[in-house]
Design a protein around this motif. Structure first.
Motif, short mmCIF file in Angstrom:
data_model
loop_
_atom_site.label_atom_id
_atom_site.label_comp_id
_atom_site.label_asym_id
_atom_site.label_seq_id
_atom_site.Cartn_x
_atom_site.Cartn_y
_atom_site.Cartn_z
N LEU A 356 43.51 49.17 47.27
CA LEU A 356 43.27 49.31 45.83
C LEU A 356 44.44 48.83 44.99
O LEU A 356 44.28 48.57 43.79
CB LEU A 356 42.95 50.77 45.49
N PHE A 357 45.62 48.72 45.61
CA PHE A 357 46.81 48.29 44.88
C PHE A 357 47.00 46.78 44.90
O PHE A 357 47.90 46.26 44.24
CB PHE A 357 48.07 48.95 45.48
N LEU A 358 46.17 46.06 45.65
CA LEU A 358 46.38 44.62 45.80
C LEU A 358 46.17 43.86 44.50
O LEU A 358 46.71 42.76 44.34
CB LEU A 358 45.45 44.07 46.89
N ASP A 359 45.40 44.42 43.58
CA ASP A 359 45.21 43.71 42.31
C ASP A 359 46.51 43.61 41.51
O ASP A 359 46.62 42.80 40.59
CB ASP A 359 44.14 44.41 41.46
N ALA A 360 47.54 44.39 41.90
CA ALA A 360 48.84 44.30 41.20
C ALA A 360 49.51 42.96 41.44
O ALA A 360 50.42 42.58 40.69
CB ALA A 360 49.75 45.43 41.67
N PHE A 361 49.08 42.22 42.46
CA PHE A 361 49.65 40.90 42.71
C PHE A 361 49.07 39.83 41.79
O PHE A 361 49.60 38.72 41.73
CB PHE A 361 49.41 40.49 44.17
N ARG A 362 48.00 40.14 41.08
CA ARG A 362 47.40 39.15 40.17
C ARG A 362 48.36 38.83 39.02
O ARG A 362 48.75 39.72 38.26
CB ARG A 362 46.09 39.68 39.61
N GLY A 363 48.75 37.60 38.95
CA GLY A 363 49.62 37.17 37.85
C GLY A 363 51.02 37.73 37.92
O GLY A 363 51.76 37.68 36.93
N GLY A 450 48.57 33.15 38.75
CA GLY A 450 47.37 33.10 37.92
C GLY A 450 47.54 33.87 36.62
O GLY A 450 48.52 34.57 36.39
N THR A 451 46.54 33.77 35.81
CA THR A 451 46.60 34.42 34.49
C THR A 451 45.85 35.75 34.45
O THR A 451 45.95 36.49 33.48
CB THR A 451 46.00 33.50 33.41
N SER A 452 45.09 36.04 35.52
CA SER A 452 44.33 37.29 35.49
C SER A 452 45.26 38.48 35.67
O SER A 452 46.24 38.43 36.39
CB SER A 452 43.27 37.29 36.61
N GLU A 453 44.94 39.57 35.01
CA GLU A 453 45.74 40.78 35.03
C GLU A 453 45.21 41.76 36.07
O GLU A 453 44.05 41.64 36.51
CB GLU A 453 45.72 41.46 33.65
N PRO A 454 46.02 42.74 36.49
CA PRO A 454 45.51 43.77 37.40
C PRO A 454 44.30 44.47 36.81
O PRO A 454 44.18 44.61 35.57
CB PRO A 454 46.69 44.72 37.55
N GLN A 455 43.40 44.92 37.67
CA GLN A 455 42.21 45.63 37.20
C GLN A 455 42.61 46.99 36.64
O GLN A 455 43.53 47.63 37.14
CB GLN A 455 41.23 45.81 38.36
N PRO A 456 41.93 47.44 35.60
CA PRO A 456 42.27 48.75 35.03
C PRO A 456 41.92 49.86 36.00
O PRO A 456 41.08 49.72 36.86
CB PRO A 456 41.39 48.80 33.77
#
Length: 456
Positions: A356-363, A450-456
């Motif tokens: 669940l923490f992997l989205d922190a790598f986005r951008g 990338g430009t996408s941000e972590p998921q809320p």
């Protein structure tokens, strides 16, 4: 041929032996068994012990000496039989040739003779004996049980037996509930021994001190810790997102790695810092106490702003030191390498939620997170991107299905497909229909820049 006295040393299973008014009665295990002994002169004892004829007749009971000293300095070579009729004619003839006199000797066996398993199986009633708890984990001086509900009425007796039979244990505890809180700790109750929960555990050439009630530690993972640490080279910078008290971070630093180590649990952070100092890796490990997602977002910037120390220089060889002392040549240390800014690995050992923490790598390397820092020079291509080692659980029992399940969840959080440098390593079975894996993959550059941000 008779099996000898060993048959009298088998405790009756499921008999309630040793229970008295709900307490452990150690005297109930005392047995006095007569055995035959060959009384000979001291110089003859070795002859009997080495004789092929005597081999099947000598006592073969664990924790029991084969030879005892008699009242007049003669030697008593113990046999495994109580009755002369059990000895073969060949044995009797040999004893006669050696001028041996057969005498009877009482052997006393008490509570200390039997193993914890044997005693526990004897104490429990028939309906519980077959599934009796037979194993426990050890953490430092603590023996840790996870008793099923049906064994709880006997928990203090079981705890006392384990304390008595485990020489390295001073404290025996039982797990009270499941790990279902933020810090992966569980409540425990003291079954026997000292109420001392601060332990020192040795692993991978490091010593770890911690309060077992307040932090997560699993001794069964020591081989997994070692496996992952072997993937680090001494030149690497390692970011440990869920570091605990340091089972990955400290051995990596001992290897020469520079480490950013983080844990949200204040107690883990406290003992992590203590262990960093006690293991003399202060210069190589920086400790943090923050949310894992925030740590990932800060890690690249921190390594860029304040590069970590260079790889430690090797210690001088003894021959060089001797030559310097003799004045043959000066001891010139090699020049230190550069300070380290590029992170080579992320370790994420929180299997219940790490994915669940992997989205922190986005951008994370984009200007939105890096600000004015230009991190493209440190991470110019796919090969320069860090490896991410993410632990997780899956309900899929077949490896092929487990990989499909884990890959889907990882790619969903990253928002990107995994590349060719991806492996799915089975760690262990945690429970029925629950397997632990470590997925290792090269962080896609398109995700980090990338430009996408972590998921809320």
């Amino acid at each position: 041929m008779s099996e000898g006295i060993i048959k009298h040393l088998v405790l009756p299973k499921g008999s309630g032996l040793g229970l008295k008014d709900g307490k452990l009665d150690k005297d109930a295990f005392k047995k006095v068994i007569p055995v035959l002994a060959a009384k000979v002169a001291p110089e003859k004892a070795g002859v009997l012990l080495k004789s092929p004829i005597m081999r099947r007749s000598l006592i073969d009971v664990p924790k029991t000496k084969s030879v005892m000293r008699g009242p007049n300095e003669e030697r008593l070579v113990l046999l495994k039989y109580s009755d002369r009729a059990d000895l073969t004619p060949e044995v009797l003839d040999f004893l006669k040739e050696q001028s041996a006199e057969l005498v009877s000797r009482d052997l006393t066996f008490d509570y200390n003779f039997w193993t914890a398993d044997e005693i526990i199986h004897a104490i429990l009633p028939p309906e519980l004996e077959a599934g009796a708890p037979s194993g426990f984990a050890t953490v430092g001086h603590i023996a840790h049980l996870n008793l099923r509900p049906e064994y709880l009425p006997y928990k203090y007796i079981i705890g006392q037996v384990i304390l008595d039979k485990s020489p390295t244990s001073r404290t025996v505890v039982n797990k009270v509930d499941n790990i279902d809180n933020q810090f992966r700790v569980f409540r425990m109750e003291l079954l026997a021994g000292e109420p001392d929960f601060v332990v020192t555990q040795s692993e991978n050439n490091c010593k770890f001190t911690f309060d077992f009630r307040e932090v997560y530690w699993n001794s069964r993972l020591h081989t997994e810790h070692e496996r992952l640490i072997e993937k680090f080279s001494p030149e690497d910078v390692v970011a440990d997102v869920f570091a605990g008290v340091g089972p990955f971070a400290l051995p990596a630093a001992k290897k020469g790695c520079a480490v950013l180590a983080n844990d949200l649990n204040p107690s883990s952070y406290k003992y992590l810092k203590i262990n960093i100092t006690e293991n003399k890796v202060d210069s190589l490990v920086r400790a943090y106490c923050e949310d894992g997602r925030a740590f990932i977002r800060h890690a690249f910037n921190r390594a860029y702003d304040d590069p970590l120390p260079p790889v430690p220089l090797p210690k001088p060889r003894k021959t060089d030191i001797k030559a310097q002392r003799a004045g043959a040549r000066p001891l010139s240390p090699p020049p230190a390498g550069p300070r380290r800014s590029r992170i080579g690995h992320f370790s994420m050992n929180l299997p219940d939620t790490a994915i669940l923490f992997l989205d922190a790598f986005r951008g994370v390397l984009s200007p939105a997170n890096a600000g004015e820092r230009d991190l493209s020079g440190l991470y110019p291509d796919e090969a320069s991107m860090p490896m991410v080692h993410c632990y997780c659980f899956t309900r899929e029992m077949e490896p092929e299905n487990a990989e499909v399940d884990i890959r889907k969840r990882v790619e969903e959080k990253l928002g990107h497909a995994l590349g060719e440098e991806s492996t799915f390593h089975w760690v262990r079975s945690v429970a029925p229909q629950k397997e632990m894996y470590c997925v290792s993959f090269r962080l896609p550059r398109a995700v980090a820049f990338g430009t996408s941000e972590p998921q809320p």
